[in-house]
Design a protein around this motif. Sequence first.
Motif, short mmCIF file in Angstrom:
data_model
loop_
_atom_site.label_atom_id
_atom_site.label_comp_id
_atom_site.label_asym_id
_atom_site.label_seq_id
_atom_site.Cartn_x
_atom_site.Cartn_y
_atom_site.Cartn_z
N PHE A 1 77.63 15.97 -30.00
CA PHE A 1 78.70 15.00 -30.17
C PHE A 1 79.37 14.72 -28.83
N ASP A 2 79.50 13.46 -28.50
CA ASP A 2 80.25 13.04 -27.31
C ASP A 2 81.20 11.94 -27.77
N VAL A 3 82.49 12.26 -27.87
CA VAL A 3 83.48 11.34 -28.45
C VAL A 3 84.60 11.11 -27.46
N LYS A 4 84.88 9.85 -27.20
CA LYS A 4 85.96 9.47 -26.29
C LYS A 4 87.09 8.84 -27.11
N LEU A 5 88.29 9.39 -26.97
CA LEU A 5 89.46 8.88 -27.68
C LEU A 5 90.33 8.06 -26.74
N GLY A 6 91.02 7.06 -27.30
CA GLY A 6 91.99 6.30 -26.54
C GLY A 6 93.37 6.91 -26.68
N GLU A 7 94.38 6.14 -26.34
CA GLU A 7 95.75 6.62 -26.50
C GLU A 7 96.02 6.94 -27.97
N PRO A 8 96.62 8.08 -28.25
CA PRO A 8 96.81 8.47 -29.65
C PRO A 8 97.87 7.62 -30.34
N LEU A 9 97.76 7.56 -31.68
CA LEU A 9 98.84 7.02 -32.49
C LEU A 9 99.96 8.07 -32.53
N GLU A 10 100.94 7.86 -33.36
CA GLU A 10 101.98 8.88 -33.47
C GLU A 10 101.35 10.24 -33.75
N THR A 11 100.32 10.24 -34.62
CA THR A 11 99.54 11.44 -34.87
C THR A 11 98.07 11.05 -35.00
N THR A 12 97.24 11.60 -34.16
CA THR A 12 95.78 11.44 -34.27
C THR A 12 95.18 12.82 -34.50
N ASN A 13 94.47 12.97 -35.61
CA ASN A 13 93.91 14.26 -35.99
C ASN A 13 92.41 14.29 -35.76
#
Length: 345
Positions: free
Chosen positions: A259-271
């Motif tokens: 798995f290679d996962v790139k996240l952006g800026e989080p919401l108030e809560t990103t789980n």
Amino acid sequence: MRNDRLIPGLILVLVGLIILFDNLGYIDFDWTAIWHLWPLFLIVAGVNLVFAHTKSAWASVLKILVVIGAFLFVMVRYGDFGPRIGIHNNMAWHHRDHDNDDSDDNDNDNDNNGTTTDDDDTTGDKGIVKIAGTHNFSLPYAADAKTAELNINGGASTYTLSDTTNQLFAANTKEEWGHYELSHHNDGSNYVLNFEMNGKKGVHLDWHGDHDNSNEAVLKLNPNPIWDVNIETGAADVTFDLSKFKIRGVKLNGGAAAFDVKLGEPLETTNVHVSTGAASVDIRIPKDAACKVNISGFLSSNNLEDIGFKKNGDGDYETPGFESAKNKIFMNVSGGMASFDVHKY
């Protein structure tokens, strides 16, 4: 025959029968299920250990019945006794999707430029579209789609997601065996999409030329809804760049997967929930994102302290200033012999 060789020999015979019948097309066995069957192996091994020093006939019969019972359970649960794969006269076995033969001029998979309609649904009114060969598919975007959930299930594939689309969902797929299925429904403004790899493993032996036995799916999402992305897969390669999307949650569940996962800026809560076996997991987060990671189980390695995470306790890490941050990423990681790394960009 020595009693201590009876059960291993019987197991080899039964596994050989499954492989033989699967290769000949008498059954369609889902080999990705192996990752979910490890408790069954423990039961068989445990029974044999309990009666290892019992030489009576009833103990041998009990051990044989346990092995045969496990075999029957696996066959009934994960074996498909549907239509067969034939052997061609040129000594080559080719996959053929009995649900959707592309050689049929009446095949309506590509009607309306790949847009799902009720006429495209070959399995009733559940919105299921079967994809075989090489196919482009898109699901129209609806303005009322406030939240959406993408569920991916299937192994032995390469899944890639990085680009946006003006549709709700788009996929370009290549199947060398089996077929992808997409089902979808919505509950008000929440849309749920299930993208699965199913069907015959398909022995693809061609003695007269080269062949490629890989499955690929290149996916695109609409950037407007808030997304939950859930992936459950066996031996797959997953590369998802989610930095262009509003991500509320990500679940990664896999066996021998990468798995290679790139996240952006989080919401108030990103789980983010990660549960893996012998997998490698790389998560990329923005360099200033507030992030907390909780690790349970045994992981062979992690690099959290090397990139500035503070260790608060056993398996508990967080970035400086996490508690006062407005938007946060929470990660829960569990698994066996997995390597887990977080990277900042």
